[in-house]
Design an enzyme around this catalytic site. Structure first.
Site, PDB file in Angstrom:
ATOM      1  N   ARG A 161       0.824  -1.223   0.000  1.00 14.95           N
ATOM      2  CA  ARG A 161       0.000   0.000   0.000  1.00 14.95           C
ATOM      3  C   ARG A 161       0.856   1.271   0.000  1.00 14.95           C
ATOM      4  O   ARG A 161       0.506   2.274   0.622  1.00 14.95           O
ATOM      5  CB  ARG A 161      -0.944   0.024   1.209  1.00 14.95           C
ATOM      6  CG  ARG A 161      -2.028  -1.049   1.203  1.00 14.95           C
ATOM      7  CD  ARG A 161      -2.978  -0.873   0.018  1.00 14.95           C
ATOM      8  NE  ARG A 161      -4.120  -1.762   0.109  1.00 14.95           N
ATOM      9  CZ  ARG A 161      -4.160  -2.988  -0.406  1.00 14.95           C
ATOM     10  NH1 ARG A 161      -3.119  -3.490  -1.056  1.00 14.95           N
ATOM     11  NH2 ARG A 161      -5.246  -3.720  -0.310  1.00 14.95           N
ATOM     12  N   SER A 230     -11.069  -0.756   2.445  1.00 17.83           N
ATOM     13  CA  SER A 230     -10.414  -0.796   3.772  1.00 17.83           C
ATOM     14  C   SER A 230     -10.075   0.625   4.191  1.00 17.83           C
ATOM     15  O   SER A 230      -9.411   1.350   3.442  1.00 17.83           O
ATOM     16  CB  SER A 230      -9.107  -1.587   3.706  1.00 17.83           C
ATOM     17  OG  SER A 230      -9.329  -2.890   3.240  1.00 17.83           O
ATOM     18  N   GLU A 327      -5.473   3.930   5.243  1.00 19.52           N
ATOM     19  CA  GLU A 327      -5.138   3.759   3.818  1.00 19.52           C
ATOM     20  C   GLU A 327      -5.809   4.897   3.041  1.00 19.52           C
ATOM     21  O   GLU A 327      -5.247   5.437   2.091  1.00 19.52           O
ATOM     22  CB  GLU A 327      -5.690   2.408   3.345  1.00 19.52           C
ATOM     23  CG  GLU A 327      -5.566   2.222   1.854  1.00 19.52           C
ATOM     24  CD  GLU A 327      -6.206   0.939   1.353  1.00 19.52           C
ATOM     25  OE1 GLU A 327      -5.930  -0.131   1.911  1.00 19.52           O
ATOM     26  OE2 GLU A 327      -6.983   1.026   0.380  1.00 19.52           O
TER      27      GLU A 327
END
Ligand code: FAD
Ligand code: EPU
Length: 344
Positions: A161, A230, A327
């Site tokens: 990520r 998420s 995120e």
């Protein structure tokens, strides 16, 4: 606000905020032209794809550039297919296009919302595959010196990520991405929910279809429930911290990383705080996946969602001494807000 443009349909959280200007650009010249126009007036600029990885906390006092630079160009040799894709192509439509053309390799990344231009920024990943495994280069425009630069794979600094682009978005606009797919296709079935598929018999399309089934079971459709996938990343911790936690919670799930660190599952940590499915006004934690925060009836404000995120952050920190990192990117009046300002 008077003369401001509504952004509710331009972010998958469906937050009802406005921006001063919204401009759709279809080529690099237009992108640069409108960026300069705003910059010359001292206005902030935000380049957006589908708004599926952002949370607007308030109105945006600047120009939003919707990057819709199109084009899919495929070349091949004996061993590989090379695909040069415009940043304004939709990621899932690209995956579908390749599967229909019998070009396998993207099937595990099917159904991820968003545009191709955003994919390298957080190195999108799902079900055992990350973009980094197939990305050959990323083309950007350096907005300040108006030059086009190609970042080859090794220069992109892809991690879980994360990439070199994540913290350089004021300087670079991503305009195209180059992918390289091996003609010797091997299905990637390591993810626990794919492990039962027969690696000798399964086809790319079967994996693609199966990913659809798994995702629909756990992830809400932004068309009906506001969300950005998420909200937090899975935390990666040192082995010593993980060992301490495993002594107290022997059933805690984890993934070992190549560098010896341990990736914990944020969804599990949140569920163990008894938060799964909890409703906090109009914001809530999704009942089938605790890592996903939702705007239940599409009337929550960005600050309500952020307050819930902060509550989760504190609960997980108190119980496990693990500090989750978002995120999703937080956007304020003048642009991105550092998560450090919210999650202290
Ligand atoms: P946006 O949200 O529009 O932008 C994200 C950031 O990138 C912003 O800071 C924006 O300014 C910047 N940006 C966008 N395009 C450009 C550009 N061309 N140049 C410069 N900067 C740019 N992600 C995963 O990795 N795996 C998943 O499995 C996954 N599942 C999801 C499921 C759901 C239901 C949802 C809603 C989201 C999911 N996501 C997942 C998150 C999201 O889809 C990805 O991060 C996606 O790549 C974001 O694309 P976007 O076009 O919507 O980016
Ligand atoms: N878990 C729970 N409770 C939950 C959710 C998860 O206990 O409510 C535990 C379970 O042990 C489960 C494990 O976490 O088996 C993994 O859950 P899941 O397969 O749903 O994946 P994830 O780790 O929660 C990550 C990505 C997703 C990606 C999936 C599939 C991150 C932050 N999220 O989620 O990406 O689709 O894996 O690969 O890495 C996104 O980034 O927006 C996103 C949706």
């Amino acid at each position: 606000m008077k003369n401001y443009i509504q952004l509710k349909s331009l972010n998958t959280f469906s937050i009802d905020v406005c921006a001063k200007h919204v401009v759709t650009v279809h080529n690099e010249c237009a992108l640069l032209k409108f960026w300069k126009k705003a910059d010359n007036k001292g206005q902030p600029v935000l380049i957006l794809g589908d708004g599926s990885n952002i949370l607007f906390l308030e109105n945006y006092i600047g120009t939003i550039l919707l990057n819709r630079i199109k084009g899919i160009f495929i070349t091949e040799n004996k061993m590989t297919w090379r695909i040069h894709v415009g940043a304004g192509e939709k990621w899932h439509e690209l995956v579908t296009y390749t599967i229909n053309k019998n070009i396998p390799g993207l099937e595990n990344l099917a159904y991820i919302p968003g545009y191709v231009g955003a994919a390298p920024i957080q190195n999108i990943g799902a079900y055992g595959v990350e973009l980094s495994q197939i990305c050959e280069y990323v083309d950007v425009i350096d907005l300040y010196n108006e030059k086009k630069i190609r970042f080859f794979h090794a220069e992109c600094n892809f991690q879980y990520r994360d990439s070199i682009f994540r913290n350089c978005l004021k300087k670079y606009a991503i305009v195209s991405v180059g992918l390289k797919l091996n003609k010797k296709w091997k299905p990637v079935l390591d993810y626990h929910e794919l492990i039962h598929l027969n690696k000798n018999r399964v086809t790319p399309r079967q994996v693609f279809n199966f990913i659809n089934i798994i995702r629909r079971k756990k992830l809400p459709d932004p068309m009906s429930v506001g969300n950005a996938g998420s909200f937090f990343k899975n935390p990666v911790v040192d082995i010593n911290i993980a060992r301490c936690l495993f002594q107290i919670y022997p059933n805690m799930p984890y993934y070992s990383q190549k560098d010896g660190k341990i990736k914990l599952l944020a969804g599990w940590l949140i569920e163990r705080c008894h938060l799964k499915g909890c409703v906090f006004g109009e914001a809530a934690i999704y009942s089938k996946q605790s890592l996903v925060l939702i705007n239940r009836r599409k009337i929550a404000t960005g600050t309500e969602i952020a307050a819930l995120a902060l509550f989760i952050y504190n609960q997980v920190a108190d119980k496990f001494n693990v500090y989750l990192q978002p995120e999703v990117r937080l956007i304020g009046n003048y642009g991105e807000i550092s998560p450090k300002k919210l999650f202290i």
